[in-house]
Design a protein around this motif. Sequence first.
Motif, mmCIF file in Angstrom:
data_model
loop_
_atom_site.group_PDB
_atom_site.id
_atom_site.type_symbol
_atom_site.label_atom_id
_atom_site.label_comp_id
_atom_site.label_asym_id
_atom_site.label_seq_id
_atom_site.Cartn_x
_atom_site.Cartn_y
_atom_site.Cartn_z
ATOM 1 N N MET A 63 0.943 -1.168 0.257
ATOM 2 C CA MET A 63 0.000 0.057 -0.108
ATOM 3 C C MET A 63 0.670 1.236 0.077
ATOM 4 S SD MET A 63 -3.181 -1.318 -0.078
ATOM 5 C CE MET A 63 -4.225 -0.115 0.178
ATOM 6 N N ILE A 64 0.505 2.002 -1.118
ATOM 7 C CA ILE A 64 1.388 3.505 -0.918
ATOM 8 C C ILE A 64 0.305 4.505 -1.205
ATOM 9 C CG2 ILE A 64 2.966 4.609 -2.351
ATOM 10 C CD1 ILE A 64 4.044 2.335 -3.593
ATOM 11 N N MET A 65 0.270 5.522 0.026
ATOM 12 C CA MET A 65 -0.680 6.701 -0.268
ATOM 13 C C MET A 65 -1.953 5.697 -0.088
ATOM 14 S SD MET A 65 1.300 9.297 0.194
ATOM 15 C CE MET A 65 -0.051 10.328 -0.034
ATOM 16 N N GLY A 66 -2.256 4.870 0.678
ATOM 17 C CA GLY A 66 -3.671 4.243 0.586
ATOM 18 C C GLY A 66 -4.066 3.406 -0.614
ATOM 19 N N ALA A 76 0.203 -1.487 -13.562
ATOM 20 C CA ALA A 76 0.260 -0.136 -13.321
ATOM 21 C C ALA A 76 1.673 0.093 -12.557
ATOM 22 C CB ALA A 76 -0.894 0.315 -12.179
ATOM 23 N N ALA A 77 2.332 -0.705 -11.806
ATOM 24 C CA ALA A 77 3.439 -0.703 -11.179
ATOM 25 C C ALA A 77 4.737 -1.087 -11.881
ATOM 26 C CB ALA A 77 3.384 -1.568 -9.860
ATOM 27 N N CYS A 78 4.557 -1.365 -13.282
ATOM 28 C CA CYS A 78 5.706 -1.913 -13.977
ATOM 29 C C CYS A 78 6.929 -0.837 -14.257
ATOM 30 C CB CYS A 78 5.191 -2.664 -15.224
ATOM 31 S SG CYS A 78 6.483 -3.140 -16.562
ATOM 32 N N THR A 79 7.932 -1.177 -13.857
ATOM 33 C CA THR A 79 8.930 -0.170 -13.962
ATOM 34 C C THR A 79 9.152 0.301 -15.690
ATOM 35 O OG1 THR A 79 10.283 -1.441 -12.608
ATOM 36 C CG2 THR A 79 11.403 0.014 -13.762
ATOM 37 N N CYS A 80 8.674 -0.435 -16.465
ATOM 38 C CA CYS A 80 8.638 0.074 -17.932
ATOM 39 C C CYS A 80 7.664 0.972 -18.157
ATOM 40 C CB CYS A 80 8.076 -1.218 -18.894
ATOM 41 S SG CYS A 80 9.459 -2.082 -19.309
ATOM 42 N N GLY A 81 6.613 1.217 -17.263
ATOM 43 C CA GLY A 81 5.716 2.176 -17.327
ATOM 44 C C GLY A 81 6.014 3.328 -16.790
ATOM 45 N N LEU A 82 7.430 3.619 -16.267
ATOM 46 C CA LEU A 82 7.721 4.713 -15.624
ATOM 47 C C LEU A 82 8.033 5.740 -16.808
ATOM 48 C CD1 LEU A 82 8.824 6.555 -13.539
ATOM 49 C CD2 LEU A 82 10.928 5.432 -13.508
ATOM 50 N N ASN A 112 0.662 12.184 -7.766
ATOM 51 C CA ASN A 112 0.445 11.066 -7.904
ATOM 52 C C ASN A 112 1.439 10.286 -9.085
ATOM 53 O OD1 ASN A 112 -1.927 9.053 -10.161
ATOM 54 N ND2 ASN A 112 -0.985 8.577 -8.172
ATOM 55 N N PRO A 113 2.890 10.191 -8.524
ATOM 56 C CA PRO A 113 3.888 9.680 -9.215
ATOM 57 C C PRO A 113 3.807 8.125 -9.164
ATOM 58 C CG PRO A 113 4.508 10.345 -6.667
ATOM 59 C CD PRO A 113 3.390 10.755 -7.011
ATOM 60 N N TRP A 114 4.554 7.358 -10.178
ATOM 61 C CA TRP A 114 4.707 6.007 -10.362
ATOM 62 C C TRP A 114 5.758 5.755 -8.959
ATOM 63 C CZ3 TRP A 114 9.233 3.300 -10.256
ATOM 64 C CH2 TRP A 114 9.078 2.071 -10.614
ATOM 65 N N PRO A 115 5.601 4.590 -8.229
ATOM 66 C CA PRO A 115 4.643 3.643 -8.698
ATOM 67 C C PRO A 115 3.317 3.509 -7.915
ATOM 68 C CG PRO A 115 5.962 2.747 -7.004
ATOM 69 C CD PRO A 115 6.436 4.298 -7.062
ATOM 70 N N GLU A 116 2.677 4.652 -7.581
ATOM 71 C CA GLU A 116 1.508 4.669 -6.958
ATOM 72 C C GLU A 116 0.377 4.415 -8.051
ATOM 73 O OE1 GLU A 116 0.469 8.503 -5.553
ATOM 74 O OE2 GLU A 116 1.902 8.655 -4.081
ATOM 75 N N TRP A 117 -0.650 3.706 -7.524
ATOM 76 C CA TRP A 117 -1.816 3.452 -8.691
ATOM 77 C C TRP A 117 -2.063 4.745 -9.230
ATOM 78 C CZ3 TRP A 117 -4.179 -0.216 -10.943
ATOM 79 C CH2 TRP A 117 -5.233 -0.191 -11.649
ATOM 80 N N PRO A 118 -2.436 4.768 -10.570
ATOM 81 C CA PRO A 118 -2.602 5.844 -11.293
ATOM 82 C C PRO A 118 -3.986 6.498 -11.333
ATOM 83 C CG PRO A 118 -2.336 3.856 -12.828
ATOM 84 C CD PRO A 118 -1.957 3.517 -11.432
ATOM 85 N N LYS A 119 -4.117 7.608 -10.576
ATOM 86 C CA LYS A 119 -5.446 8.102 -10.324
ATOM 87 C C LYS A 119 -5.817 8.839 -11.745
ATOM 88 C CE LYS A 119 -4.460 9.986 -6.242
ATOM 89 N NZ LYS A 119 -4.689 10.748 -5.130
ATOM 90 N N VAL A 120 -6.196 8.320 -12.856
ATOM 91 C CA VAL A 120 -6.326 8.927 -13.986
ATOM 92 C C VAL A 120 -7.657 8.663 -14.613
ATOM 93 C CG1 VAL A 120 -4.029 9.162 -14.610
ATOM 94 C CG2 VAL A 120 -5.297 7.029 -15.335
ATOM 95 N N CYS A 121 -8.412 9.219 -15.520
ATOM 96 C CA CYS A 121 -9.699 8.819 -15.940
ATOM 97 C C CYS A 121 -9.378 7.615 -17.002
ATOM 98 C CB CYS A 121 -10.293 10.054 -17.004
ATOM 99 S SG CYS A 121 -11.785 9.654 -17.511
ATOM 100 N N LYS A 122 -10.271 6.690 -16.537
ATOM 101 C CA LYS A 122 -10.171 5.415 -17.453
ATOM 102 C C LYS A 122 -11.462 5.389 -18.024
ATOM 103 C CE LYS A 122 -10.527 0.372 -16.385
ATOM 104 N NZ LYS A 122 -10.752 -0.589 -15.156
ATOM 105 N N THR A 123 -11.358 5.204 -19.392
ATOM 106 C CA THR A 123 -12.547 4.844 -20.237
ATOM 107 C C THR A 123 -12.721 3.171 -20.531
ATOM 108 O OG1 THR A 123 -12.596 6.939 -21.169
ATOM 109 C CG2 THR A 123 -13.842 5.298 -22.404
#
Length: 499
Positions: free
Chosen positions: A59-62, A112-118, A338-349
Amino acid sequence: MGKPTGFMEYERQDKPAESPKERIKHFREFHTPLSKEEQERQGARCMACGVPFCQAGQMIMGMASGCPLHNLVPEWNDLIYHGNWEEAYYRLKKTNNFPEFTSRVCPALCEAACTCGLNGNAVSSKANEYSIIENAYEKGYAAARPVKVRTGKKVAVVGSGPSGLAVADMLNRRGHSVTVFEREDKVGGLLRYGIPNMKLEKQYIDRKVNIMEEEGIIFVTNCNIGKDKKASSILKEFDRVVLCCGASHPRDIKAPGRDAKGIYFAVDFLKSTTKALWANDMKLVDGTYISAKGKHVIVIGGGDTGNDCIGTSMRHGAKSVLQVEMMPKAPDTRADNNPWPEWPKVCKTDYGQEEAAAVFGHDPRVYQTTVKEFIKDKEGNLCKVTLVKLEPKKDEKTGRMMMTEIPGTEYTVQADLVLIAAGFLGSEEYVTKAFGVEVNARTNVATPAGEYHTNVERVFTAGDMHRGQSLVVWAIREGREAAQEIDVSLMGYTNMNVQ
């Protein structure tokens, strides 16, 4: 792990989806698996990072970052890159009882936590997981493996959702005799009647349940513990009882006109479609389900269940769909806080929203809005809904930010069908009272922190009934951890490794 330079050489490829206007013509899964060769290339993208956040599950930032099951993602990515699909399956099964479910319905916390995603695109680990498990079924690796020695201990599991199935699977492997009680007509709980076919076709549940039966687990359906069978008789018959009944008490909307005909809870709407499809060879027969055909549909709630209601309504042939969300729209890209590797709080369609946009030409969602009134016609049928805009304001007493109505912003829209997908409040009272277990302020079954035993001797709990409404992957983790604790209570020790 993988090819050291793979993430630079190969672009991310994921399972392609059928076009929105085509897939709304059926209720089947609509992603096409990649070829085995392409999937192996995707495994090569796993970049041998020093710290594999993908499997951390911390858990990172809840918010959860990485897989709560601690799946050995880099290991099986490397194994499929090298073409060792059988060993990849064994490494996957070491931590995940049901990859056939998670590879379809999990939101991929690992990716969402993958290092490649940084600085680029994450490894397509969810698609890799799907290919590993489906290959295992095809080649026979996933066949039943009954245990050879039994302990003589008997455990009852109440509820056959993902946590109940995980508890049962782990305890059965240990050699205990397990009986799973399910109040519905078929096994699966949330998996069967809370998740629509487009995301999880039900034959895949049955495929796994059949294997679990071959391995010795007994499933009793149409048996509602606390009503059809007394809790006292269960406690007499079994050495331990595990309550895994889910968070099945839906949150209601209190507004004038709530008694209008045409307002349903999302779970009832989704369940009626699933049952109708199963009964009629995957075809919908008028009069056998709650229909959105030709109706103006309003979905209240912006989560996954709300999106599932949209996707189902589109397949019914809804005339229009509007999704009402209380909270503001999330940003399209990560915010600085909301930096990586936190869960991305972005709009998901999601898929249902994509389908509504493709058919009606616009995103179906409206934000910072709630229902002020349901309007009925002379026969008591829903005909309109009055909505009102909201704004965040700090509550003077608690200091918390609350969404409050903006005076003068009311407006009325047509509505023949309203689906309430506002979440769940916790366990159902008749079950908790039947067993005498204590509940917390959120009506979840109370246990010591990090443990699964209740205040009642020999009674345990796991899953949404314990932690509140959550993801399938969290339910599986809870089931695994609860099984370990139960095993210790039965045997005095355990050889289970659930981490």
